[in-house]
Design an enzyme around this catalytic site. Structure first.
Site, PDB file in Angstrom:
ATOM      1  N   HIS A   1      33.121 -50.799   5.973  1.00  0.00           N
ATOM      2  CA  HIS A   1      33.499 -49.693   5.094  1.00  0.00           C
ATOM      3  C   HIS A   1      33.681 -50.181   3.664  1.00  0.00           C
ATOM      4  O   HIS A   1      34.057 -51.331   3.443  1.00  0.00           O
ATOM      5  CB  HIS A   1      34.807 -49.057   5.592  1.00  0.00           C
ATOM      6  CG  HIS A   1      34.740 -48.663   7.026  1.00  0.00           C
ATOM      7  ND1 HIS A   1      35.199 -49.483   8.041  1.00  0.00           N
ATOM      8  CD2 HIS A   1      34.228 -47.565   7.623  1.00  0.00           C
ATOM      9  CE1 HIS A   1      34.978 -48.891   9.204  1.00  0.00           C
ATOM     10  NE2 HIS A   1      34.385 -47.733   8.984  1.00  0.00           N
TER      11      HIS A   1
ATOM     12  N   HIS B   1      41.413 -51.150   1.372  1.00  0.00           N
ATOM     13  CA  HIS B   1      41.465 -49.733   0.980  1.00  0.00           C
ATOM     14  C   HIS B   1      42.660 -49.414   0.077  1.00  0.00           C
ATOM     15  O   HIS B   1      42.832 -48.268  -0.331  1.00  0.00           O
ATOM     16  CB  HIS B   1      41.525 -48.834   2.221  1.00  0.00           C
ATOM     17  CG  HIS B   1      40.275 -48.859   3.053  1.00  0.00           C
ATOM     18  ND1 HIS B   1      39.029 -48.593   2.527  1.00  0.00           N
ATOM     19  CD2 HIS B   1      40.069 -49.149   4.367  1.00  0.00           C
ATOM     20  CE1 HIS B   1      38.115 -48.696   3.489  1.00  0.00           C
ATOM     21  NE2 HIS B   1      38.718 -49.041   4.611  1.00  0.00           N
TER      22      HIS B   1
ATOM     23  N   TYR C   1      37.467 -54.236  15.222  1.00  0.00           N
ATOM     24  CA  TYR C   1      38.360 -53.558  16.168  1.00  0.00           C
ATOM     25  C   TYR C   1      37.936 -53.680  17.627  1.00  0.00           C
ATOM     26  O   TYR C   1      38.604 -53.146  18.495  1.00  0.00           O
ATOM     27  CB  TYR C   1      38.487 -52.077  15.753  1.00  0.00           C
ATOM     28  CG  TYR C   1      38.933 -51.973  14.317  1.00  0.00           C
ATOM     29  CD1 TYR C   1      40.263 -52.191  13.972  1.00  0.00           C
ATOM     30  CD2 TYR C   1      38.018 -51.752  13.287  1.00  0.00           C
ATOM     31  CE1 TYR C   1      40.684 -52.161  12.650  1.00  0.00           C
ATOM     32  CE2 TYR C   1      38.424 -51.713  11.953  1.00  0.00           C
ATOM     33  CZ  TYR C   1      39.752 -51.918  11.647  1.00  0.00           C
ATOM     34  OH  TYR C   1      40.157 -51.909  10.338  1.00  0.00           O
TER      35      TYR C   1
ATOM     36  N   ASP D   1      33.757 -55.408  11.414  1.00  0.00           N
ATOM     37  CA  ASP D   1      33.484 -54.122  12.060  1.00  0.00           C
ATOM     38  C   ASP D   1      32.062 -53.624  11.823  1.00  0.00           C
ATOM     39  O   ASP D   1      31.685 -52.553  12.309  1.00  0.00           O
ATOM     40  CB  ASP D   1      34.521 -53.055  11.667  1.00  0.00           C
ATOM     41  CG  ASP D   1      34.767 -52.984  10.171  1.00  0.00           C
ATOM     42  OD1 ASP D   1      34.128 -53.742   9.425  1.00  0.00           O
ATOM     43  OD2 ASP D   1      35.605 -52.151   9.757  1.00  0.00           O
TER      44      ASP D   1
END
Ligand SMILES: [Zn+2]
Length: 358
Positions: free
Chosen positions: A211, A173, A336, A297
């Site tokens: 993501h 990110h 996670y 994730d």
């Protein structure tokens, strides 16, 4: 021979403690135990401790002013009144000089540390504490050491085709200008740049994290020497990073067509997810080297995403990308759920190492 695991004990030093999400302090999930759970699951692999590298590649991927900010901001915060005054020992920005404020004007650097805290940051959930810089910088060394393993022949004369960098905190990110999304330095982008420097060819980054890797996309947006392909939960369904990750984003300038986004609906499982991996493997196929942003994730048990991928799915993804036969650096991104994270990483690496079985 299994894929070597590059790690550093320093990566345990970042303790998020909390994130500020919609104004509410919540418990951070990007915790040091992630490192140990992954290491435990990869006991059968050769473990290689990361070696220090200078800032050369790092400051070509990130603005040197940003790197210096991250290196120094926590010490400045602690020297200020914030811990005593309000009990805040983490750097938490409250004002951001985005275009909403600057409107094309060049802002003057903020004098106060709490003003400057938002200068290179775009969210409130990525706090900087003691050890954050050391951990993030060690993660970069993990990525660069993994690149060394796949680009230089070892003493045995056998070249390692793939290496795994146990990077923590994750990085995809982070843009060239700053941080967010629980990430501080873009390990995958650093690995891609270092592979490019070593092979003088073209590099592809395939991002399997749940993501969208907006930072990696931004860094290579206008370049044709690094392709970026990502498979992730659809930001249009309301997911982080919200503003980027749509299929219409394909790069600009020289990089037009070198970005590929495959957003997925909430609840997507192995079948359609692996179709996407197959698509991205084809997208990456013409490159001379591969970086895998290995977020796990997307797995069903993960608390941070609604995707429903299984360990078998991750193994099959590894087999698909391993079958490209490219020198590969797999870089840890998200993941996670502590009880399954190690097994998911192991499944991917095993698949990558045995592409025929996939
Ligand atoms: Zn993620």
């Amino acid at each position: 021979m299994t894929i070597p695991v590059v790690w550093s004990p320093e990566t345990r030093r970042h303790e998020p403690m909390r994130e500020v999400w919609v104004g509410v302090p919540t418990e951070g999930t990007e915790v040091p135990a992630r490192v140990d759970r992954i290491l435990e699951a990869l006991r059968a692999h050769d473990a290689v401790e990361a070696t220090p590298h200078d800032d050369d590649v790092l400051t070509r991927v990130h603005d040197p002013a940003y790197v210096e900010h991250l290196r120094t901001i926590h010490a400045e915060w602690i020297a200020g009144p914030y811990d005593q005054l309000v009990g805040q020992d983490r750097v938490v920005p409250y004002v951001f000089p985005t275009p909403a404020m600057t409107q094309g004007m060049t802002p003057t650097q903020a004098a106060a540390t709490h003003g400057r805290a938002g200068a290179f940051c775009y969210d409130t959930m990525t706090l900087v504490g003691p050890g954050t810089w050391e951990a993030a910088r060690a993660a970069v060394d993990c990525a660069l050491t993994a690149v060394d393993l796949v680009t230089s022949r070892r003493s045995s004369g056998v070249e390692t085709r793939a290496a795994y960098a146990l990077c923590r905190p994750p990085g995809h990110h982070v843009t060239s200008q700053g941080y967010g999304g629980s990430c501080y330095l873009n390990n995958a982008a650093v690995a891609a740049q270092a592979l490019l420097d070593a092979s003088h060819g073209r590099v592809a980054v395939v991002d399997l994290d749940a993501h969208h890797g907006n930072g990696t996309q931004a860094i290579f947006w206008e370049r044709d020497d690094v392709r970026y392909g990502s498979l992730h939960v659809d930001p249009a369904a309301g997911w982080f990073p919200h503003y980027f990750g749509h299929a219409t984003e394909t790069g600009a300038g020289a990089g037009e067509g070198a970005t590929r986004n495959l957003p997925l609906a909430e609840g997507t499982g192995d079948g359609p997810w692996l179709e996407g991996v197959r698509d991205l493997a084809a997208f990456a196929g013409g490159a001379d080297a591969l970086v895998v942003s290995l977020g796990v994730d997307a797995a069903a048990d993960d608390p941070e995403s609604p995707l429903q991928v299984t360990a078998d799915g991750y193994a099959a993804a590894g087999a698909l990308l391993g079958s490209l036969g490219l020198p590969t650096v797999a870089v840890q991104e998200g993941g996670y759920h502590l009880d399954t994270i190690g097994g998911l990483v192991a499944a991917y690496l095993d698949g990558h190492d045995h592409p025929a079985a996939g």
